[in-house]
Design an enzyme around this catalytic site. Structure first.
Site, PDB file in Angstrom:
ATOM      1  N   TYR A   1      81.223  90.838  39.394  1.00  0.00           N
ATOM      2  CA  TYR A   1      82.239  90.262  38.509  1.00  0.00           C
ATOM      3  C   TYR A   1      82.889  91.410  37.737  1.00  0.00           C
ATOM      4  O   TYR A   1      82.190  92.277  37.212  1.00  0.00           O
ATOM      5  CB  TYR A   1      81.506  89.294  37.575  1.00  0.00           C
TER       6      TYR A   1
ATOM      7  N   ARG B   1      70.456  81.373  12.989  1.00  0.00           N
ATOM      8  CA  ARG B   1      70.650  82.245  14.149  1.00  0.00           C
ATOM      9  C   ARG B   1      69.527  82.097  15.170  1.00  0.00           C
ATOM     10  O   ARG B   1      69.723  82.386  16.352  1.00  0.00           O
ATOM     11  CB  ARG B   1      70.752  83.709  13.669  1.00  0.00           C
TER      12      ARG B   1
ATOM     13  N   ASP C   1      72.945  87.944  38.525  1.00  0.00           N
ATOM     14  CA  ASP C   1      73.970  86.992  38.078  1.00  0.00           C
ATOM     15  C   ASP C   1      73.953  85.836  39.072  1.00  0.00           C
ATOM     16  O   ASP C   1      74.401  85.970  40.208  1.00  0.00           O
ATOM     17  CB  ASP C   1      75.336  87.674  38.042  1.00  0.00           C
TER      18      ASP C   1
ATOM     19  N   LYS D   1      80.410  77.697  33.563  1.00  0.00           N
ATOM     20  CA  LYS D   1      80.784  77.228  34.894  1.00  0.00           C
ATOM     21  C   LYS D   1      80.118  75.875  35.179  1.00  0.00           C
ATOM     22  O   LYS D   1      80.545  74.880  34.656  1.00  0.00           O
ATOM     23  CB  LYS D   1      80.418  78.300  35.932  1.00  0.00           C
TER      24      LYS D   1
HETATM   25  C1  PLP Z   1      82.685  83.699  34.715  1.00  0.00           C
HETATM   26  C2  PLP Z   1      81.623  84.601  35.169  1.00  0.00           C
HETATM   27  C3  PLP Z   1      80.866  85.329  34.260  1.00  0.00           C
HETATM   28  C4  PLP Z   1      81.162  85.376  32.794  1.00  0.00           C
HETATM   29  O1  PLP Z   1      81.018  84.185  32.169  1.00  0.00           O
HETATM   30  P1  PLP Z   1      81.799  83.788  30.819  1.00  0.00           P
HETATM   31  O2  PLP Z   1      81.004  82.628  30.345  1.00  0.00           O
HETATM   32  O3  PLP Z   1      83.202  83.435  31.228  1.00  0.00           O
HETATM   33  O4  PLP Z   1      81.757  84.969  29.902  1.00  0.00           O
HETATM   34  C5  PLP Z   1      79.835  86.116  34.754  1.00  0.00           C
HETATM   35  N1  PLP Z   1      79.580  86.180  36.075  1.00  0.00           N
HETATM   36  C6  PLP Z   1      80.296  85.499  36.972  1.00  0.00           C
HETATM   37  C7  PLP Z   1      79.953  85.628  38.412  1.00  0.00           C
HETATM   38  C8  PLP Z   1      81.363  84.705  36.557  1.00  0.00           C
HETATM   39  O5  PLP Z   1      82.110  84.060  37.469  1.00  0.00           O
END
Ligand code: PLP
Length: 400
Positions: free
Chosen positions: A119, A65, A192, A217
């Site tokens: 988000y 972990r 974020d 992403k």
């Molecule tokens: C997709 C996304 C997330 C979450 O990411 P996951 O890996 O899909 O859980 C968080 N913030 C933004 C702006 C996103 O587009």
């Protein structure tokens, strides 16, 4: 003065750092990329060695972990994207990263400020799960300046959430100004930074305490993994790490190796995503049926001046609004498309489109149909042709 390249003793340029970061010889043993160490159990030669491993800081084999050199290399590489960060924690999704970072600084009785452009799963976590656990929250206008945000701080405010540009609506926030106001008030900031991938905007140098990105992403980049990361300042890293460990957050070595592979090409891919997205966005802006293009690099995007001030480039995700709307517009526009595929997420090599119906608490809903596109690595001329045909399908018939 050397004219034939950079002084090798200077800190490497960002592109060079992408190639080098995380490649410690003791982790790779001379192999270019770290091996995929699949591990739960680590065995020890003695009780003394076992006890020393338990006491050691993170980058020492202890138990699966806590990771292996595969995860450590990725985390170290990501830390290099945020100068001033003391380290990076990895999570099985971006949402897990956000939830853990929020819980690292909030207790029952704490207060969170959430941008209206967040988000949607972030908003649901803050306004649902966190509230259920005694953490209060208020939603704020993402375009507020530093003075405006300072008026919303109360003694219980523990966390200012930032997301720039906002999800679906692309407002560019005054991240340096808001982060400075928060720091002056003793409020922790969590950005974020998924859209910029900590590549065209860097949150820790801008004054944020924790910077999250969904590696699903642009770092992943190939739509085949889910992962999240949070990089933190020296002051915040210990409590973030404690919370992540308490919640059992970890990622597989296989996924970490895939994400690290994506990381090595982040610069070239993002440059192409950005150039193609700008070409498509500028073309859309000239179409009579398009009322507004929400791309931070275009003046039509709220917060565009801040984008020019703070960002060194853009990425491939933006939205646009049409002069028409109706119950079947989205299906007529999207269903027959060839290159854009209907799908959630973004940042992969393939172009995607989603009908965007942002759920906002403060702002009114948009007047016309709105779509969000993630521009992939295809030839932008093919993408423009696909959009031109889609616009034709939903254009009102010309009156005689
Ligand atoms: C997709 C996304 C997330 C979450 O990411 P996951 O890996 O899909 O859980 C968080 N913030 C933004 C702006 C996103 O587009």
């Amino acid at each position: 003065m050397p004219t034939d390249g950079r002084d090798p003793h200077l800190p490497p340029s960002p592109e060079t750092a992408l190639a080098a970061a995380g490649r410690r010889p003791e982790w790779t043993h001379g192999i270019v990329s770290p091996p995929v160490y699949r591990a739960s159990t680590v065995v020890y030669a003695s009780v003394a060695e076992m006890e020393a491993a338990a006491r050691a800081p993170d980058v020492r084999l202890y138990y699966g972990r806590r990771g292996t050199p595969t995860q450590w290399a990725l985390a170290e590489a990501l830390t290099a994207l945020e100068p001033g960060a003391a380290g990076t924690l990895l999570f099985p999704s971006g949402v897990a990263a956000l939830a853990t970072a929020i819980l690292a600084v909030c207790r029952p009785g704490s207060h969170i400020l959430l941008p209206d452009s967040a988000y949607e799963p972030t908003a649901s976590f803050v306004l649902g799960f966190a509230r259920d656990h005694g953490i209060a929250a208020d939603v704020y206008d993402p375009l507020l300046d530093a003075e405006g945000i300072a008026r919303l701080f109360c003694p219980e405010t523990a966390l200012l959430l930032l997301e720039s540009p906002g999800s679906m609506t692309f407002e560019v926030q005054d991240v340096p100004g808001l982060a400075a106001a928060a720091r002056a008030a003793g409020v922790t900031t969590l950005l974020d930074n998924s859209w910029a991938a900590s590549w065209v905007f860097k949150g820790i140098p801008a004054g944020c305490d924790m910077v999250m990105q969904s590696l699903t992403k642009y770092v992943g980049g190939h739509s085949d993994l889910l992962m999240g990361a949070v990089s933190a300042t020296p002051a915040l890293l210990p409590q973030l790490r404690r919370t992540a460990h308490a919640l059992g957050q970890c990622v597989s070595a296989d996924d970490a190796a895939l994400a690290l592979r994506g990381y090595r090409t982040l610069g070239v891919r993002l440059a192409r995503h950005a150039a193609s997205a700008l070409a498509v966005a500028r073309w859309l802006a000239e179409q009579p049926l398009v009322t507004r293009v929400l791309h931070p690099a275009l003046p039509s995007c709220p917060g565009h001046a801040r984008f020019l001030r703070d960002f060194t480039g853009s990425s491939g995700l933006f939205a646009f609004e049409l002069a028409v709307d109706g119950p079947d517009i989205a299906a007529r526009f999207c269903d027959p498309m060839h290159h854009f595929r209907l799908g959630y997420s973004w940042g992969g090599f393939e172009s995607l489109i989603v009908p965007a119906r942002p759920h906002r608490r403060l702002a009114p809903p948009p007047a016309g149909a709105r779509f969000r596109v993630s521009i992939g690595l295809e030839d932008p001329a093919d993408l423009i042709a696909d959009l031109a045909a889609a616009l034709d399908r939903v254009s009102p018939p010309a009156s005689a």
